[in-house]
Design an enzyme around this catalytic site. Structure first.
Site, PDB file in Angstrom:
ATOM      1  CG  ASP A  94      40.799  10.469 -35.374  1.00 39.34           C
ATOM      2  OD1 ASP A  94      40.685  11.670 -35.640  1.00 39.34           O
ATOM      3  OD2 ASP A  94      41.376  10.037 -34.374  1.00 39.34           O
ATOM      4  CD  GLU A  95      37.735  13.461 -31.712  1.00 37.47           C
ATOM      5  OE1 GLU A  95      37.497  13.356 -30.504  1.00 37.47           O
ATOM      6  OE2 GLU A  95      38.436  14.346 -32.190  1.00 37.47           O
TER       7      GLU A  95
END
Length: 463
Positions: A94-95
């Site tokens: 998610d990053e």
DNA sequence: TCTGGGGTCCTCATACCT
DNA sequence: TCTGAGGTATGAGGACCC
């Protein structure tokens, strides 16, 4: 992405929107992977033991992670990032860092802000989820900016203002400063970034050692010239399991180590790699952790070789008192070699014969799935285990739903989809033939809907 | 009923070679 | 022949990150 796993669950399950949602291991030794912002109000946060979370937020929904869904959404987002630049460095599901200059997507503050705003809109449109954007001249600052931007925001650090902004912040803001280093610095009277800068490089090196000291001092001055690196090769592959109950039986310990070695090799092969150093990890009843490693003459992906090395390593470890975790890993990775391919066919055959342990199933639940292997004859429990809290099911008559809970031969299902109104709850026998495990649906109607590759275990980011 | 899983990087100790 | 310095490989442990 903001509270990624929890947000994905809320998008997927209309009845949970606006509610406290906790995603994590459900077993007695589970921890929180992600808590929704509604759950954080109660003090629940990631890495907290699940039991403690239940005490703080007894009415929250407790769900087992669905990594296939998160991976799918992640790929959609990474796809959007790659449209901006060829230099995309994923940090987790998610990053990611994106070098906007390299992609000629932005060249100054104003154009960067525009790109960031547009990206957030696209993420929302494609995935239905919110993401936060941090814009700055370096990776460290972009990361800090994105933390500031959460949830659902955009923060740009104007060049020239970095030092002033960082100065009053806690040392813990800087990447690489965790609880231990934070404590160390605090004992030396250093609690803010400004105080790091004032202390000087020599003092930092004296306190933390050469490498850490030099880099931390540079960070405090807002100096960070690490490039964005796309396509980083993995350096190790490992699998580990924490057991619901400590294992005391030495024979059982040996068996588990063999199974972990098999799983590790399957992952290794999935990545088309082989490795030279085998590592055994043992966490004992008192949480003390030992590692033992052995470097082979050359790289291997032969399950028998890894199994035997792991077994040898185990012989040098005292497990009296019990073990709570076992792990097997391989480092010193190399690309496949021709000889490896030969050994592969053979071992694949016996891997299938032994257990056919295709990744997936309920194993991501954190060891709970493994425990059952030992206890035969518990038919009811085995049936219950198919129904993992939060996971998808399909019913002949009622359609798509998800498991709200199960036990005592019953499974409770809520029938709803990402595009429906909150649905109704029904209870079935766990062996009801009309009810079968289902597949995750795309969070946005008509979105990419195929979920092929599966893997049960992965990180647990909270962003 | 404390404390997951999968990684990376660093430090320190030791062994061995030149 | 003995000793020390320096480089490299290895092994163990710890901190940190998501």
């Amino acid at each position: 992405m903001d509270a990624f796993y929890a947000s994905a669950e809320q998008a997927s399950k209309p009845s949970l929107r606006g509610k406290a949602v906790v995603v994590g291991g459900i077993g007695p030794r589970g921890v929180v992977a992600t808590a929704s912002y509604e759950a954080r109000v109660f003090g629940v946060h990631s890495a907290m033991p699940i039991g403690q979370a239940r005490r703080l937020a007894p009415n929250a929904a407790y769900l087992v992670p669905r990594f296939r869904l998160y991976r799918e959404v992640s790929e959609q987002v990474m796809g959007l990032l790659r449209e901006l630049s060829p230099l995309v460095e994923p940090l987790s599901l998610d990053e990611a860092f994106v070098d906007l200059e390299a992609g000629e997507a932005a060249w100054d503050a104003a154009s960067a802000r525009l790109v960031g705003a547009r990206l957030r809109d696209e993420i929302k449109a494609v995935t239905g989820l919110t993401g936060s954007v941090g814009l700055a001249a370096s990776k460290m600052l972009a990361k800090i900016a994105s933390e500031e931007a959460k949830p659902d925001g955009l923060v740009l650090i104007v060049p020239g203002t970095e030092r002033a902004m960082l100065g009053p912040m806690s040392v813990r803001t800087l990447p690489g400063v965790g609880p231990a280093t934070g404590d160390h610095l605090r004992r030396a009277g250093i609690t803010t970034v400004e105080e790091i800068a004032e202390a000087g490089e020599d003092e930092l090196v004296r306190l933390l050692g050469k490498s850490h000291g030099v880099s931390l001092y540079a960070m405090a001055l807002a100096h960070d010239d690490r490039p964005v690196v796309a396509e980083r090769d993995a350096k190790s592959v490992s699998v580990e399991d924490t057991y619901d109950v400590d294992i005391h039986d030495r024979v059982r310990v040996r068996t588990e180590v063999q199974r972990l070695a098999e799983r590790c090799v399957q992952r290794l092969r999935g990545a088309e790699r082989s490795g030279r150093t085998v590592v055994l990890k043992v966490r004992r009843y008192d949480f003390s952790t030992l590692t033992r490693s052995e470097t082979l003459r050359g790289p291997t992906d032969d399950p028998a070789v890894v199994r035997e090395a792991a077994a040898r390593l185990l012989e040098s470890v005292d497990t009296t008192g019990g073990v709570r975790l076992l792990g097997v890993g391989v480092t010193g990775l190399a690309d496949y070699t021709q000889e490896d391919l030969f050994a592969q066919a053979q071992a694949e055959a016996d891997a299938h014969a032994s257990e056919g342990e295709h990744e997936g199933e309920a194993e991501g639940a954190g060891g709970a799935g493994d425990e059952g292997q030992a206890a035969a004859g518990e038919v009811v429990e085995a049936a219950d285990r198919r129904w993992v809290a939060g996971h998808d099911v399909r019913h002949e008559q009622f359609g798509h739903g998800w498991v709200q809970g199960s036990g005592l031969g019953r499974v409770t299902v809520r029938f709803e989809t990402p595009y429906s109104e909150p649905g109704r709850v029904r209870t079935f026998r766990t062996d009801d033939p009309a009810l079968v495990p289902g597949e995750p649906l795309p969070l946005v109607e008509g979105g990419a809907g195929r979920f092929a590759a599966r893997e049960p275990d992965a990180g647990s980011g909270v962003v």
